[in-house]
Design an enzyme around this catalytic site. Structure first.
Site, PDB file in Angstrom:
ATOM      1  N   ILE A   1       0.837  -1.195   0.000  1.00 36.76           N
ATOM      2  CA  ILE A   1       0.000   0.000   0.000  1.00 36.76           C
ATOM      3  C   ILE A   1       0.872   1.245   0.000  1.00 36.76           C
ATOM      4  CG2 ILE A   1      -1.760   1.297   1.266  1.00 36.76           C
ATOM      5  CD1 ILE A   1      -2.781  -1.268   0.001  1.00 36.76           C
TER       6      ILE A   1
ATOM      7  N   ASP B   1      10.811   3.888   5.912  1.00 39.19           N
ATOM      8  CA  ASP B   1      10.568   2.446   5.986  1.00 39.19           C
ATOM      9  C   ASP B   1      11.712   1.798   6.752  1.00 39.19           C
ATOM     10  OD1 ASP B   1       8.577   0.486   4.045  1.00 39.19           O
ATOM     11  OD2 ASP B   1      10.202  -0.460   5.151  1.00 39.19           O
TER      12      ASP B   1
ATOM     13  N   LYS C   1       0.954  -6.696   9.523  1.00 41.46           N
ATOM     14  CA  LYS C   1      -0.413  -6.953   9.050  1.00 41.46           C
ATOM     15  C   LYS C   1      -0.777  -8.429   8.929  1.00 41.46           C
ATOM     16  CE  LYS C   1       0.578  -6.980   4.101  1.00 41.46           C
ATOM     17  NZ  LYS C   1       0.187  -6.478   2.785  1.00 41.46           N
TER      18      LYS C   1
ATOM     19  N   SER D   1      -6.053   1.831   7.890  1.00 34.77           N
ATOM     20  CA  SER D   1      -6.611   0.811   8.780  1.00 34.77           C
ATOM     21  C   SER D   1      -7.165  -0.349   7.960  1.00 34.77           C
ATOM     22  CB  SER D   1      -7.683   1.423   9.678  1.00 34.77           C
ATOM     23  OG  SER D   1      -8.065   0.508  10.686  1.00 34.77           O
TER      24      SER D   1
ATOM     25  N   LYS E   1     -10.387  -5.642   9.476  1.00 38.36           N
ATOM     26  CA  LYS E   1     -10.155  -6.572  10.581  1.00 38.36           C
ATOM     27  C   LYS E   1     -10.225  -5.874  11.935  1.00 38.36           C
ATOM     28  CE  LYS E   1      -7.431  -9.747   7.777  1.00 38.36           C
ATOM     29  NZ  LYS E   1      -7.776  -9.093   6.506  1.00 38.36           N
TER      30      LYS E   1
ATOM     31  N   VAL F   1      -6.571  -6.263  -0.371  1.00 42.22           N
ATOM     32  CA  VAL F   1      -6.197  -5.763  -1.685  1.00 42.22           C
ATOM     33  C   VAL F   1      -5.557  -6.893  -2.483  1.00 42.22           C
ATOM     34  CG1 VAL F   1      -5.997  -3.325  -1.136  1.00 42.22           C
ATOM     35  CG2 VAL F   1      -4.092  -4.828  -0.662  1.00 42.22           C
TER      36      VAL F   1
ATOM     37  N   SER G   1      -1.384  -7.803  -2.896  1.00 42.61           N
ATOM     38  CA  SER G   1      -0.483  -7.199  -1.912  1.00 42.61           C
ATOM     39  C   SER G   1       0.414  -8.280  -1.312  1.00 42.61           C
ATOM     40  CB  SER G   1      -1.284  -6.505  -0.807  1.00 42.61           C
ATOM     41  OG  SER G   1      -2.041  -7.450  -0.073  1.00 42.61           O
TER      42      SER G   1
ATOM     43  N   VAL H   1      -3.579 -13.632  -0.706  1.00 39.64           N
ATOM     44  CA  VAL H   1      -3.809 -14.982  -1.228  1.00 39.64           C
ATOM     45  C   VAL H   1      -3.391 -15.139  -2.684  1.00 39.64           C
ATOM     46  CG1 VAL H   1      -5.668 -15.538   0.377  1.00 39.64           C
ATOM     47  CG2 VAL H   1      -6.224 -14.409  -1.788  1.00 39.64           C
TER      48      VAL H   1
ATOM     49  N   ARG I   1      -7.431 -20.574  10.324  1.00 38.33           N
ATOM     50  CA  ARG I   1      -6.245 -20.336  11.139  1.00 38.33           C
ATOM     51  C   ARG I   1      -6.639 -19.592  12.410  1.00 38.33           C
ATOM     52  NH1 ARG I   1      -2.910 -17.394   6.469  1.00 38.33           N
ATOM     53  NH2 ARG I   1      -4.929 -16.320   6.422  1.00 38.33           N
TER      54      ARG I   1
END
Length: 622
Positions: free
Chosen positions: A305, A325, A379, A418, A421, A459, A462, A466, A551
């Protein structure tokens, strides 16, 4: 090995050969023009015209070759000859014929009037024959290879009979290296059914695709309708993916407009092509006005993102873009990409952790950002379940420390990224993001900075999502793992999500939790099935799907809003504002202090402390 002199001599020898052929064409055209004029009889030709022919021929040769040079007939690459070269031949031969007519009148060596027309026609025909024969022979050779070398080529079906398909066919015809054998074309326009495009039959509409695949032994389908809307694209690709053929497509109208349609531009069909909705639109001018001339900081700027935020911000003319970062490889990659694409961008890339208050404060003090997009966070749900204290240290306290710095150094807007979740969380990652939202709301109450949060779902593509996982599993031959057959998620592409984040930032007045409309939820099983089919495999035969069970902390579905929150629409129909929950800000700050101490002490009861602050957080006691 070919010597340098050979490289130079070869084109010259070819040009001399072509000039010699043109001289023969001029001689033959001149003679046969008068021969035809007198009914194909040598005896019928008056001697005076034979004499005039001999006088005019040398001048005719000189002027014709001169016009051939002017029209660049000796500089074209005739193996790729097209309508452009035909126009050049037409212009050169007309000029040559007119020159002969003028010379004959000036020298008083007039020929019969029909001679000039016959001469031009013959010269045009022979010149075209000479120029286009090489391409014709190559085409015949290509057809011969297709007939006798089918095992070495891939049988292709084109979807679309427009300009894009024509460009692809043209390239396939002229290339030695493309091992593609186009067998048929599909187009929904009934008026072109039964016709041919560059010798390839247009056999019918989309309903003919399954039968045509079997009839022509198709291995690959190329979707060549860049102007097609998302719904049309989805409907056709839904049919194509059931055939088991490899699917490729042109990316969009931009390539067609820019003249960049080629086989090299073809891409594998993406899962996003099957979402079946048009791309989300934003008010570009509104976003541009909110970012233009501002110093903008993106924390976590190397992530999925964060990096897309940087790409889109860079296109909106900021005064300066600051990327922060902790992971240097990601930071370096986005730095190099942005510098390549935006050479005039004032870009600063800093390696720092949002956990380090001193480092963050020094950065704010030095660069004085006007707007901060806070995307730095852990995340991954399963990883945070096994390291809950890290979720608190990085997500919650990192957000708090960055927000305090933004307040201290007079940032105009602070936008937290945010997640859905955070709504009724069942995992520590979601609970930590809900705490981040509470930090934002608390800070907005006491600060001149406008603190807001933007909440959205998953998204596509990302890091850690998945789709990359499924692609890797398919590449390895399977199986593809899905936790539960009924699990669903909201999905959006990374560029769409980020554009809405920027739009929400433009709307920000302070204290809002912006909620993005993610459209209809998608079953993860459907994603896995479609991706296997898009890869040219059959589910259950080539690639198995295995269910592994939910999970720890994973929900069957995600919510975007708490029950207590209401929805307020904004000017963009895809962005809503959730009504903030009421809580005691002073008490919350005290709880944050204790939570920070517990996380640093690696407290095993950190989940209980989080539930005291976030009552909607539910987890299984261990």
């Amino acid at each position: 090995m070919m010597k340098k002199n050979d490289i130079i001599k070869t084109p010259i020898s070819r040009m001399l050969l072509l000039i010699f052929a043109d001289i023969l064409a001029i001689v033959v055209s001149s003679f046969f023009a008068i021969y035809m004029r007198f009914d194909f009889s040598f005896r019928a030709i008056p001697k005076e015209y034979v004499d005039k022919y001999e006088i005019l021929l040398p001048l005719n040769i000189v002027f014709t070759l001169l016009f051939f040079v002017i029209w660049k007939l000796y500089k074209s690459v005739w193996r790729y000859a097209s309508a452009t070269e035909l126009i050049s031949i037409l212009g050169a031969t007309i000029s040559a014929a007119l020159a002969q007519l003028i010379c004959s009148y000036i020298l008083n060596q007039r020929m019969p009037r029909s001679y000039y027309a016959l001469y031009w026609f013959l010269l045009l025909s022979i010149t075209c024959l000479i120029r286009f024969s090489y391409r014709f022979l190559r085409m015949i050779n290509s057809k011969r290879r297709d007939m006798f070398g089918r095992n070495a080529s891939s049988n292709v079906m084109l979807i679309g009979a427009g300009a894009a398909a024509n460009s692809i066919l043209k390239e396939i015809e002229s290339s030695h290296y493309l091992n593609l054998n186009v067998k048929c074309i599909i187009d929904d326009h009934e008026g072109c059914h039964g016709k041919y495009l560059r010798g390839i039959p247009i056999i019918g509409g989309r309903n003919e695709i399954p039968d045509a695949v079997e009839k022509y032994g198709i291995h690959e389908i190329i979707f060549a309708i860049p102007s097609a809307g998302r719904q049309t694209r989805k409907e056709i690709l839904d049919i194509c993916k059931e055939t088991g053929c490899k699917l490729r497509a042109l990316p969009g109208m931009y390539q067609l407009i820019k003249g960049e349609v080629s086989v090299a531009k073809l891409q594998e069909v993406q899962i996003t092509d099957l979402l079946g909705r048009d791309p989300i639109q934003i008010n570009t001018e509104e976003v541009l006005n909110s970012l233009r001339g501002k110093v903008i900081m993106v924390t976590g700027g190397g992530g999925s993102i964060g990096s897309e935020l940087c790409r889109q911000i860079a296109r909106h003319n900021p005064k300066q873009l600051i990327i922060v970062d902790i992971y240097e490889n990601n930071a370096y990659e986005i730095q190099q990409e942005l510098l390549r694409q935006n050479p005039n961008l004032d870009l600063v890339v800093l390696i720092a952790s949002v956990r380090n208050a001193d480092r963050i404060n020094r950065i704010f003090e030095t660069y004085r950002p006007n707007i901060v997009y806070h995307a730095a966070a852990h995340k991954h749900v399963p990883l945070m379940e096994t390291s809950p204290n890290e979720a608190i240290k990085n997500n919650v306290m990192g957000t708090y420390k960055t927000a305090l710095a933004a307040d201290k150094y007079g940032v105009e807007k602070f936008v937290l990224i945010s997640t859905d979740k955070a709504v009724n969380p069942t995992n520590i990652m979601g609970a930590s993001k809900r705490l981040c939202e509470m930090v934002i709301q608390m800070m907005n109450q006491k600060s001149g900075t406008n603190f807001v949060a933007v909440r959205f779902g998953n998204v596509l593509g990302s890091n850690g999502s998945v789709i990359p996982l499924f692609k890797k599993q398919i590449a390895e031959g399977g199986p593809v793992t899905v936790t539960h057959p009924d699990i669903i998620r909201y999905f959006m592409t990374i560029p769409e999500a980020v554009s809405l984040v920027l739009q929400a930032g433009a709307y920000a007045k302070g204290g809002e939790i912006f909620v993005l409309d993610m459209g209809e939820p998608v079953k993860i099983l459907d994603l896995a099935t479609n991706l296997i089919k898009l890869s040219g495999y059959k589910v259950g035969e080539d690639i198995e799907i295995v269910f592994t069970g939910l999970r720890p902390g994973e929900k069957m579905y995600e919510e975007l809003l708490m029950n207590e929150e209401g929805l307020k629409q904004t000017a963009n129909k895809m962005i809503f504002i959730g009504k903030p929950l009421e809580f005691d800000a002073a008490h919350f700050v005290n709880q944050l202090g204790k939570l920070s101490e517990a996380a640093e002490a690696e407290n095993c009861d950190i989940r209980k402390m989080v539930r005291e602050i976030v009552p909607t957080y539910q987890y299984e006691e261990k």
